[in-house]
Design a protein around this motif. Structure first.
Motif, PDB file in Angstrom:
ATOM      1  N   ARG A  79       0.833  -1.212   0.000  1.00  0.00           N
ATOM      2  CA  ARG A  79       0.000   0.000   0.000  1.00  0.00           C
ATOM      3  C   ARG A  79       0.864   1.256   0.000  1.00  0.00           C
ATOM      4  O   ARG A  79       0.560   2.225  -0.694  1.00  0.00           O
ATOM      5  N   GLY A  80       1.917   1.253   0.801  1.00  0.00           N
ATOM      6  CA  GLY A  80       2.808   2.415   0.849  1.00  0.00           C
ATOM      7  C   GLY A  80       3.486   2.678  -0.483  1.00  0.00           C
ATOM      8  O   GLY A  80       3.545   3.813  -0.953  1.00  0.00           O
ATOM      9  N   LEU A  81       3.974   1.621  -1.117  1.00  0.00           N
ATOM     10  CA  LEU A  81       4.625   1.773  -2.414  1.00  0.00           C
ATOM     11  C   LEU A  81       3.638   2.225  -3.479  1.00  0.00           C
ATOM     12  O   LEU A  81       3.971   3.037  -4.346  1.00  0.00           O
ATOM     13  N   ASN A  82       2.415   1.710  -3.426  1.00  0.00           N
ATOM     14  CA  ASN A  82       1.395   2.081  -4.413  1.00  0.00           C
ATOM     15  C   ASN A  82       1.042   3.563  -4.371  1.00  0.00           C
ATOM     16  O   ASN A  82       0.497   4.095  -5.339  1.00  0.00           O
ATOM     17  N   LYS A  83       1.342   4.235  -3.281  1.00  0.00           N
ATOM     18  CA  LYS A  83       1.062   5.667  -3.178  1.00  0.00           C
ATOM     19  C   LYS A  83       2.066   6.514  -3.950  1.00  0.00           C
ATOM     20  O   LYS A  83       1.828   7.703  -4.168  1.00  0.00           O
ATOM     21  N   MET A  84       3.173   5.910  -4.372  1.00  0.00           N
ATOM     22  CA  MET A  84       4.193   6.653  -5.113  1.00  0.00           C
ATOM     23  C   MET A  84       3.732   6.868  -6.556  1.00  0.00           C
ATOM     24  O   MET A  84       3.223   5.949  -7.194  1.00  0.00           O
ATOM     25  N   ASP A  85       3.909   8.080  -7.058  1.00  0.00           N
ATOM     26  CA  ASP A  85       3.598   8.374  -8.455  1.00  0.00           C
ATOM     27  C   ASP A  85       4.643   7.725  -9.355  1.00  0.00           C
ATOM     28  O   ASP A  85       5.826   7.723  -9.041  1.00  0.00           O
ATOM     29  N   GLY A  99      10.035   9.387 -13.444  1.00  0.00           N
ATOM     30  CA  GLY A  99      10.710  10.331 -12.565  1.00  0.00           C
ATOM     31  C   GLY A  99      11.127   9.772 -11.214  1.00  0.00           C
ATOM     32  O   GLY A  99      11.579  10.510 -10.345  1.00  0.00           O
ATOM     33  N   LEU A 100      10.982   8.467 -11.002  1.00  0.00           N
ATOM     34  CA  LEU A 100      11.383   7.856  -9.734  1.00  0.00           C
ATOM     35  C   LEU A 100      12.862   7.478  -9.754  1.00  0.00           C
ATOM     36  O   LEU A 100      13.447   7.257 -10.807  1.00  0.00           O
ATOM     37  N   SER A 101      13.424   7.374  -8.581  1.00  0.00           N
ATOM     38  CA  SER A 101      14.800   6.924  -8.441  1.00  0.00           C
ATOM     39  C   SER A 101      14.817   5.715  -7.517  1.00  0.00           C
ATOM     40  O   SER A 101      13.882   5.489  -6.751  1.00  0.00           O
ATOM     41  N   LEU A 102      15.901   4.953  -7.578  1.00  0.00           N
ATOM     42  CA  LEU A 102      16.060   3.828  -6.672  1.00  0.00           C
ATOM     43  C   LEU A 102      16.117   4.336  -5.231  1.00  0.00           C
ATOM     44  O   LEU A 102      15.573   3.711  -4.324  1.00  0.00           O
ATOM     45  N   LYS A 103      16.709   5.490  -5.047  1.00  0.00           N
ATOM     46  CA  LYS A 103      16.764   6.094  -3.711  1.00  0.00           C
ATOM     47  C   LYS A 103      15.350   6.366  -3.186  1.00  0.00           C
ATOM     48  O   LYS A 103      15.046   6.055  -2.038  1.00  0.00           O
ATOM     49  N   ASN A 104      14.465   6.919  -4.038  1.00  0.00           N
ATOM     50  CA  ASN A 104      13.063   7.158  -3.630  1.00  0.00           C
ATOM     51  C   ASN A 104      12.395   5.866  -3.179  1.00  0.00           C
ATOM     52  O   ASN A 104      11.703   5.836  -2.159  1.00  0.00           O
ATOM     53  N   ILE A 105      12.599   4.824  -3.958  1.00  0.00           N
ATOM     54  CA  ILE A 105      11.960   3.537  -3.674  1.00  0.00           C
ATOM     55  C   ILE A 105      12.479   2.971  -2.358  1.00  0.00           C
ATOM     56  O   ILE A 105      11.706   2.546  -1.498  1.00  0.00           O
ATOM     57  N   GLU A 124      11.133   4.808   0.608  1.00  0.00           N
ATOM     58  CA  GLU A 124       9.751   4.438   0.899  1.00  0.00           C
ATOM     59  C   GLU A 124       9.691   3.113   1.649  1.00  0.00           C
ATOM     60  O   GLU A 124       8.881   2.945   2.571  1.00  0.00           O
ATOM     61  N   VAL A 125      10.546   2.171   1.274  1.00  0.00           N
ATOM     62  CA  VAL A 125      10.612   0.897   1.994  1.00  0.00           C
ATOM     63  C   VAL A 125      10.975   1.162   3.454  1.00  0.00           C
ATOM     64  O   VAL A 125      10.343   0.637   4.369  1.00  0.00           O
ATOM     65  N   LYS A 126      11.981   1.997   3.656  1.00  0.00           N
ATOM     66  CA  LYS A 126      12.421   2.318   5.019  1.00  0.00           C
ATOM     67  C   LYS A 126      11.316   3.044   5.797  1.00  0.00           C
ATOM     68  O   LYS A 126      11.078   2.762   6.973  1.00  0.00           O
ATOM     69  N   LYS A 127      10.626   3.971   5.134  1.00  0.00           N
ATOM     70  CA  LYS A 127       9.545   4.727   5.763  1.00  0.00           C
ATOM     71  C   LYS A 127       8.439   3.802   6.276  1.00  0.00           C
ATOM     72  O   LYS A 127       7.772   4.103   7.263  1.00  0.00           O
ATOM     73  N   ASP A 183      20.921   1.981   4.820  1.00  0.00           N
ATOM     74  CA  ASP A 183      19.706   2.775   4.656  1.00  0.00           C
ATOM     75  C   ASP A 183      19.930   4.259   4.942  1.00  0.00           C
ATOM     76  O   ASP A 183      19.318   5.109   4.315  1.00  0.00           O
ATOM     77  N   GLY A 184      20.809   4.592   5.862  1.00  0.00           N
ATOM     78  CA  GLY A 184      21.046   5.990   6.198  1.00  0.00           C
ATOM     79  C   GLY A 184      22.009   6.698   5.265  1.00  0.00           C
ATOM     80  O   GLY A 184      22.204   7.902   5.359  1.00  0.00           O
TER      81      GLY A 184
END
Length: 161
Positions: free
Chosen positions: A43-49, A72-78, A81-84, A146-147
């Protein structure tokens, strides 16, 4: 005449840069130990544009993402989001389109958002297949803490198109 040529060059460069992007990510995820955890991450990942399809597998310990064109996504964004969502993102199998070039004598692929350094552990025949310009490659991106997600990754090639 010069204006027409300039407009054509700008249009061509705009087209090439819009094609530089991540197309697919199979992201290893650590910390999922129940079905509700996997569902929450999905669900969290699905919220990403920019995502066309997302599937999170508890059994595989992975998130499978198909990205839309011009995402427009990056691996860092993904990975952020996993960490979030309370998990740790490890290595990923990715397919990217980008601009291949040499930087300080070493091959890199630029997506516009991120740089991917071609790892010395890549098969020699795949590295030899690289030429400057646009390319689509697949490979394994090794884990970063992750950091310390920098937006510059090492990729071990598995395929060059």
């Amino acid at each position: 005449m010069k204006k027409i040529a300039l407009v054509m060059i700008i249009a061509l460069l705009g087209t090439l840069s819009s094609e530089a992007q991540i197309q697919k990510v199979d992201q290893e995820v650590y910390g999922m130990d129940c079905a509700p955890c996997a569902y929450g991450l999905e669900r969290g990942l699905n919220k990403m544009d920019g995502l066309q399809n997302v599937r999170v597998s508890l059994n595989d310990g992975k998130a499978y993402l198909q990205l839309l064109k011009n995402n427009g996504l990056s691996l860092k964004n993904i990975q952020e989001e996993v960490k979030k969502n309370g998990f740790s993102a490890k290595k990923a199998q990715i397919t990217i389109s980008g601009t291949v070039k040499k930087e300080n004598g070493l091959w890199v692929i630029e997506t516009g958002q991120e740089l991917f350094d071609i790892s010395q552990h890549s098969p020699t025949e795949l590295v030899q297949a690289l030429t400057p310009g646009m390319a689509i490659v697949s490979g394994t991106v090794e884990d970063e803490e992750d950091g310390n997600l920098s937006g510059r990754w090492a990729i071990i090639l598995t395929k060059v198109k």
